[in-house]
Design a protein around this motif. Sequence first.
Motif, PDB file in Angstrom:
ATOM      1  N   UNK A  46      12.815   2.005  -5.214  1.00  0.00           N
ATOM      2  CA  UNK A  46      12.591   3.431  -4.957  1.00  0.00           C
ATOM      3  C   UNK A  46      11.974   3.643  -3.576  1.00  0.00           C
ATOM      4  N   UNK A  47      10.740   4.170  -3.491  1.00  0.00           N
ATOM      5  CA  UNK A  47      10.064   4.284  -2.201  1.00  0.00           C
ATOM      6  C   UNK A  47      10.021   2.931  -1.502  1.00  0.00           C
ATOM      7  N   UNK A  48       9.813   1.870  -2.287  1.00  0.00           N
ATOM      8  CA  UNK A  48       9.768   0.522  -1.719  1.00  0.00           C
ATOM      9  C   UNK A  48      11.110   0.009  -1.266  1.00  0.00           C
ATOM     10  N   UNK A  49      12.207   0.524  -1.858  1.00  0.00           N
ATOM     11  CA  UNK A  49      13.533   0.149  -1.388  1.00  0.00           C
ATOM     12  C   UNK A  49      13.790   0.687  -0.001  1.00  0.00           C
ATOM     13  N   UNK A  50      13.438   1.970   0.184  1.00  0.00           N
ATOM     14  CA  UNK A  50      13.518   2.530   1.540  1.00  0.00           C
ATOM     15  C   UNK A  50      12.590   1.775   2.473  1.00  0.00           C
ATOM     16  N   UNK A 110       7.982  -4.732  -2.730  1.00  0.00           N
ATOM     17  CA  UNK A 110       7.283  -3.452  -2.573  1.00  0.00           C
ATOM     18  C   UNK A 110       7.410  -2.577  -3.819  1.00  0.00           C
ATOM     19  N   UNK A 111       6.334  -1.879  -4.149  1.00  0.00           N
ATOM     20  CA  UNK A 111       6.317  -0.977  -5.304  1.00  0.00           C
ATOM     21  C   UNK A 111       6.843   0.406  -4.929  1.00  0.00           C
ATOM     22  N   UNK A 112       6.970   1.254  -5.925  1.00  0.00           N
ATOM     23  CA  UNK A 112       7.493   2.595  -5.717  1.00  0.00           C
ATOM     24  C   UNK A 112       6.401   3.648  -5.564  1.00  0.00           C
ATOM     25  N   UNK A 161       1.100  -0.304  -1.074  1.00  0.00           N
ATOM     26  CA  UNK A 161       1.677   0.584  -0.070  1.00  0.00           C
ATOM     27  C   UNK A 161       1.131   1.990  -0.130  1.00  0.00           C
ATOM     28  N   UNK A 162      -0.047   2.156  -0.789  1.00  0.00           N
ATOM     29  CA  UNK A 162      -0.595   3.497  -0.914  1.00  0.00           C
ATOM     30  C   UNK A 162       0.209   4.311  -1.920  1.00  0.00           C
ATOM     31  N   UNK A 163      -0.321   5.454  -2.287  1.00  0.00           N
ATOM     32  CA  UNK A 163       0.317   6.301  -3.293  1.00  0.00           C
ATOM     33  C   UNK A 163       1.688   6.788  -2.827  1.00  0.00           C
TER      34      UNK A 163
END
Length: 274
Positions: A140-144, A59-61, A92-94
């Motif tokens: 980051x966001x993708x880690x969560x 997953x990206x951030x 995963x959207x913005x």
Amino acid sequence: MKKLHLILVALFFCVVGFSRNQVDTISVFSTKMKKEIRNVVIVPENYNVKKRYPVVYLLHGYSDNYAKWINTVPSIKALANKHQFILVCPDGGYSSWYMDSPIDSTYQYESFITKDLLSYIDTHYSTIAERSQRAITGLSMGGHGALYIAIRNKDLFANAGSMSGGVDLRSSTKLFDIAKRIGNIETNATEWDNRSVINMVNSLKNDELNLIIDCGVSDIFYQINAALHRRLMNLGINHDYIERPGEHDWSYWTNSIQYQLLFFERNFEKAKKK
């Protein structure tokens, strides 16, 4: 001539069936958001439909997209070869935080990944379609998002990781559009509490998930990752935890992804022997 034609046709289908581009960009329809969403899929260079492969969802951030990983770290193609994994990079959207937003029907990314994308990948690629051979991680966001999705979908994922994850949403109440997804914390505190990974791990039983958490000591999210580690220790939940010099940047994540994939490979192999 007719016999030669049949042989050529057979050879054509053999080639089509057993080789493909190493990096595909695919569109998958989201049933809840009612739109096509793009994703990158990376297969080993020697990909063969006669073999079945474990899958890692990567997953990206925040503010990035499905192509960020492959464009920024093209060496993940070599990692797919080395470990013989299929890597899937969803969009995963913005700023979805990979949740199904309770207030915005256009942000339903947990359902997209767990229902639409996972089904598509297992149907169109030669995967080992078992939770023990499936992992999810991100930065980051993708880690969560990776930990959030894995904890809520333990029937689908046995392995999960986080790199510099924003694992406590409450540390960023005015940042990263989180309030746009779940409402402001003043009036929706329960949403913030219940959707923060650092609280969600309270529901885990030991060894329900194979977990790896990684964060640099100069990262903006270091303190909340260290707190998550302490929480897991207090709960008696086995996990790998890595902290080392590093910031919230691609230099750190380019290094980190190597350890994450090695961790997943070891657990995939262990599960095969059971």
